[in-house]
Design a protein around this motif. Structure first.
Motif, PDB file in Angstrom:
ATOM      1  N   ASN A 144      11.681  -1.461 -14.233  1.00 12.26           N
ATOM      2  CA  ASN A 144      11.685  -0.338 -13.282  1.00 12.26           C
ATOM      3  C   ASN A 144      10.778  -0.631 -12.089  1.00 12.26           C
ATOM      4  O   ASN A 144       9.909   0.147 -11.723  1.00 12.26           O
ATOM      5  CB  ASN A 144      11.249   0.949 -13.999  1.00 12.26           C
ATOM      6  N   ALA A 145      11.003  -1.805 -11.489  1.00 10.25           N
ATOM      7  CA  ALA A 145      10.118  -2.261 -10.415  1.00 10.25           C
ATOM      8  C   ALA A 145      10.326  -1.456  -9.141  1.00 10.25           C
ATOM      9  O   ALA A 145      11.447  -1.108  -8.785  1.00 10.25           O
ATOM     10  CB  ALA A 145      10.373  -3.740 -10.125  1.00 10.25           C
ATOM     11  N   LYS A 146       9.234  -1.193  -8.456  1.00 11.36           N
ATOM     12  CA  LYS A 146       9.334  -0.551  -7.144  1.00 11.36           C
ATOM     13  C   LYS A 146       9.698  -1.562  -6.067  1.00 11.36           C
ATOM     14  O   LYS A 146      10.387  -1.234  -5.107  1.00 11.36           O
ATOM     15  CB  LYS A 146       8.005   0.119  -6.795  1.00 11.36           C
ATOM     16  N   HIS A 165      -1.854  -8.886  -2.708  1.00 13.05           N
ATOM     17  CA  HIS A 165      -1.734  -7.488  -2.286  1.00 13.05           C
ATOM     18  C   HIS A 165      -1.367  -6.586  -3.476  1.00 13.05           C
ATOM     19  O   HIS A 165      -1.915  -5.490  -3.619  1.00 13.05           O
ATOM     20  CB  HIS A 165      -0.678  -7.347  -1.187  1.00 13.05           C
ATOM     21  N   ASP A 175       2.059   0.662 -11.240  1.00 16.02           N
ATOM     22  CA  ASP A 175       3.422   0.462 -10.729  1.00 16.02           C
ATOM     23  C   ASP A 175       3.820  -1.003 -10.910  1.00 16.02           C
ATOM     24  O   ASP A 175       3.001  -1.909 -10.789  1.00 16.02           O
ATOM     25  CB  ASP A 175       3.519   0.839  -9.248  1.00 16.02           C
ATOM     26  N   ARG A 235       0.824  -1.216   0.000  1.00 13.62           N
ATOM     27  CA  ARG A 235       0.000   0.000   0.000  1.00 13.62           C
ATOM     28  C   ARG A 235       0.857   1.264   0.000  1.00 13.62           C
ATOM     29  O   ARG A 235       0.528   2.253  -0.672  1.00 13.62           O
ATOM     30  CB  ARG A 235      -0.917  -0.008   1.222  1.00 13.62           C
ATOM     31  N   LEU A 236       1.960   1.242   0.727  1.00 17.05           N
ATOM     32  CA  LEU A 236       2.837   2.415   0.787  1.00 17.05           C
ATOM     33  C   LEU A 236       3.537   2.685  -0.535  1.00 17.05           C
ATOM     34  O   LEU A 236       3.866   3.833  -0.848  1.00 17.05           O
ATOM     35  CB  LEU A 236       3.906   2.219   1.880  1.00 17.05           C
ATOM     36  N   MET A 237       3.790   1.615  -1.286  1.00 13.82           N
ATOM     37  CA  MET A 237       4.693   1.741  -2.438  1.00 13.82           C
ATOM     38  C   MET A 237       4.013   1.621  -3.795  1.00 13.82           C
ATOM     39  O   MET A 237       4.534   2.148  -4.789  1.00 13.82           O
ATOM     40  CB  MET A 237       5.762   0.645  -2.346  1.00 13.82           C
ATOM     41  N   VAL A 238       2.912   0.892  -3.862  1.00 15.14           N
ATOM     42  CA  VAL A 238       2.394   0.484  -5.165  1.00 15.14           C
ATOM     43  C   VAL A 238       1.020   1.075  -5.448  1.00 15.14           C
ATOM     44  O   VAL A 238       0.085   0.891  -4.668  1.00 15.14           O
ATOM     45  CB  VAL A 238       2.314  -1.064  -5.250  1.00 15.14           C
ATOM     46  N   GLY A 239       0.914   1.765  -6.554  1.00 23.43           N
ATOM     47  CA  GLY A 239      -0.366   2.255  -7.045  1.00 23.43           C
ATOM     48  C   GLY A 239      -0.621   1.696  -8.434  1.00 23.43           C
ATOM     49  O   GLY A 239       0.222   0.973  -8.981  1.00 23.43           O
ATOM     50  N   GLY A 298      -4.242  -6.099  -5.540  1.00 17.09           N
ATOM     51  CA  GLY A 298      -5.235  -5.345  -4.789  1.00 17.09           C
ATOM     52  C   GLY A 298      -4.991  -3.846  -4.789  1.00 17.09           C
ATOM     53  O   GLY A 298      -5.921  -3.064  -4.583  1.00 17.09           O
ATOM     54  N   TYR A 299      -3.749  -3.442  -5.009  1.00 17.53           N
ATOM     55  CA  TYR A 299      -3.456  -2.006  -5.094  1.00 17.53           C
ATOM     56  C   TYR A 299      -3.178  -1.572  -6.534  1.00 17.53           C
ATOM     57  O   TYR A 299      -2.688  -0.457  -6.767  1.00 17.53           O
ATOM     58  CB  TYR A 299      -2.296  -1.636  -4.150  1.00 17.53           C
ATOM     59  N   GLY A 359      16.318   2.338  -6.710  1.00 16.07           N
ATOM     60  CA  GLY A 359      14.886   2.604  -6.846  1.00 16.07           C
ATOM     61  C   GLY A 359      14.010   1.372  -6.709  1.00 16.07           C
ATOM     62  O   GLY A 359      12.793   1.460  -6.774  1.00 16.07           O
ATOM     63  N   THR A 360      14.626   0.214  -6.527  1.00 14.50           N
ATOM     64  CA  THR A 360      13.859  -1.009  -6.267  1.00 14.50           C
ATOM     65  C   THR A 360      14.131  -1.457  -4.843  1.00 14.50           C
ATOM     66  O   THR A 360      15.285  -1.626  -4.446  1.00 14.50           O
ATOM     67  CB  THR A 360      14.268  -2.143  -7.227  1.00 14.50           C
TER      68      THR A 360
END
Lengths: 368, 368
Positions: free
Chosen positions: A155-157, A124, A109, A102-106, A127-128, A187-188
């Protein structure tokens, strides 16, 4: 009103469940399982001191638990040689993975994981609104180099890596993980799931600083500590990232008795050692049973063994279904070619005796 | 990597906590509280049968809880005369509110609540990027007509209404809520938080069908059932909405002992009746203590009493701070003019004796 106005994302999600629970299967078959060997729970249970602490805390259950998990985080910090600011406690690794995603993925992403790895993480991410990219296993092990290369490519988070791995039981040395991290792209964030590390060989835990900003490590009281039903997991990471969980977590979400139980369990490392011994013996026994039936047990650093049934996924599924019919709850990997295996959690002698009886019949049924 | 790549929404959120827990305050003051009357917990505790069930389940804690919460949902359905498909069980109302907001609210979506109402609901709305519109209390009660009118005006997806109310203890009859719902706009879902309804006068629960698609009702084992630390709440609503929770909830998030405890608590309605009597007596006693000090206790349908300290928020805050210094944990409303009050949860005779001793000193200190 006709229908609630869900978000477009919520509307698009399937109402799937990452896992069907054994109780659901018991209700379907109309009888309890004889041996519960499918969820990698610890049949050896938690420390008697943890049981006592939870029973005692039941009388205090009228009070909310401490939202800071202060005492448990303090003890975990001492155990790991970190500060409490490096540690967040949550409702199992499942809960913590949810908060992290939830903090990282929208929507849109990108996230990388292995094909056939932990489905609740994927749940998860979906879900986001995240987009999952999957990398195949290599020789039944997760492949850090391929995972990190894919992360750079898309370019994965986040990139998810379980070490030891579920569902295969395979592992890398912590030093190899750290060496591979040289290729982790800027950045990952590496999500290193070490749920099973307490029953892995010495040197499996990644030898990294808790302040290393490149990764977050997930640990749990659900596996070797034997407290799956208590829902206590924790993450170790850099203080800034750990503090970010406070933006989204369910602050009063922890069960008060579970907090007390986890603290008592952590303090009883002697019990943990006895469980490690029992897990080791049970792994050996599962391997013998497999070999007695002409099957190949895979090496395991976890509290379960993946057994190669020697044919394809359909065959392994037939074996599994017959085992379940006979009252032996087991599961199997989702993805080919790992789904040629069934996954059997460590059990008591009685559990494994029941498995010994059931396996030849299951193989005959699957071949038949 | 320098900093994790949070979502823009996560980056924008403050690291606030809806409530500071009493344990944090105890650590700050270096001593435990004498009386814990600030979190609307039930000092009378849960049914002894629930305590016994939780203690017994501690030995089974090596197993995950049933992700379907089957037995508890079945029992709740029977209790409420609904079907299990009308009921979702979750990690307290806090957890369920989080799931509901996640299903419905995205950046820019509008939500309506009362100024000074439950902050954890607001925390969830902000956490998913929703825009909160607030309506003032009317005569220290939530104002359904104004809430629903505001919902129409701003095209709200959700409108939150607690009945009975926290922090004021006030209430409407269920029939009045239902009548007011004629003005609930199409496309707005009413979130009716009935956390305290078990200690409210007969007729306070909204007399609606569980299938009514206009609202979802929240209930809990944390208040009159005395199990705040167990984290068991449930929602009652139309099957489609209830099923949608399966898209986002932490399926294996429930503590196994808590599931067993809630089931036992629900089955012991005799215990609930004794707690209702004790709550009623304690409310009366708190009212007497207030009046003995020249203050005005507000009528309450909850397990706490809001005491009007007769001056402004700064004065009430001074009273509260002195009480806390003297070891009496209480809280107060956040918004004016309700923040002229302190909020005192029902306590044991010993708790209220300590409050009796402390209040005159606190008033003197505040006036001093």
């Amino acid at each position: 009103m006709s229908e609630p106005r869900y978000t477009p994302l919520a509307r698009s999600l399937p109402a799937t469940v990452p896992f069907v629970g054994p109780e659901t299967q018991e209700r379907q078959r109309g009888a309890p399982f004889v041996a519960r060997l499918g969820a990698n729970e610890s049949v050896f249970g938690p420390s008697p001191k943890a049981i006592e602490a939870m029973a005692r805390a039941s009388s205090d259950i009228w009070m909310y638990g401490d939202p800071e998990n202060h005492d448990l985080r303090d003890a975990l910090a001492e155990h790991h040689g970190t500060t409490p600011d490096n540690i967040v406690v949550g409702e199992g690794i499942d809960g913590l993975l949810g908060y992290l995603v939830r903090l990282m993925v929208g929507p849109g992403d990108t996230v990388v994981t292995s094909e056939g790895a932990y489905p609740t993480f994927n749940y998860h991410v979906a879900g986001y609104g995240g987009e999952l990219h999957k990398v195949p296993y290599k020789d039944d092990r997760e492949d850090p180099a391929a995972l990190f290369a894919k992360a750079a490519e898309v370019n994965a988070k986040l990139v998810y890596l379980a070490n030891p791995d579920n569902p295969m039981g395979s592992w890398h040395s912590g030093a190899d993980i750290v060496a591979a991290m040289d290729a982790l792209p800027e950045g990952t964030l590496l999500v290193l799931d070490e749920a099973y590390v307490e029953c892995a060989p010495e040197g499996t835990a990644a030898p990294v600083s808790a302040d290393d900003p490149r990764l977050i490590r997930m640990r749990t009281f659900s596996k070797v500590y034997g407290m799956a039903g208590a829902r206590v997991g924790y993450a170790i990471g850099a203080p800034g990232l750990i503090a970010a969980f406070n933006k989204v977590r369910n602050h009063f979400g922890m069960n008060r008795a579970a907090q007390a139980g986890a603290l008592a369990a952590l303090r009883d490392q002697d019990w943990l050692a006895t469980v490690q011994t029992r897990i080791s013996k049970a792994r050996t026994r599962i391997g013998e049973i497999a070999k007695d039936n002409g099957l190949v047990p895979l090496p395991s650093a976890t509290n379960f063994v993946a057994i190669d049934c020697g044919q394809d996924g359909a065959f392994a599924k037939a074996v599994l279904e017959s085992l379940v019919e006979q009252g032996i709850f087991v599961r199997m990997p989702f993805a080919a070619p790992q789904n040629r295996c069934i996954r059997v959690s460590c059990g008591t002698e009685d559990d494994l005796a029941a498995f010994t009886d059931a396996l030849p019949k299951a193989l005959a049924a699957a071949r038949g």
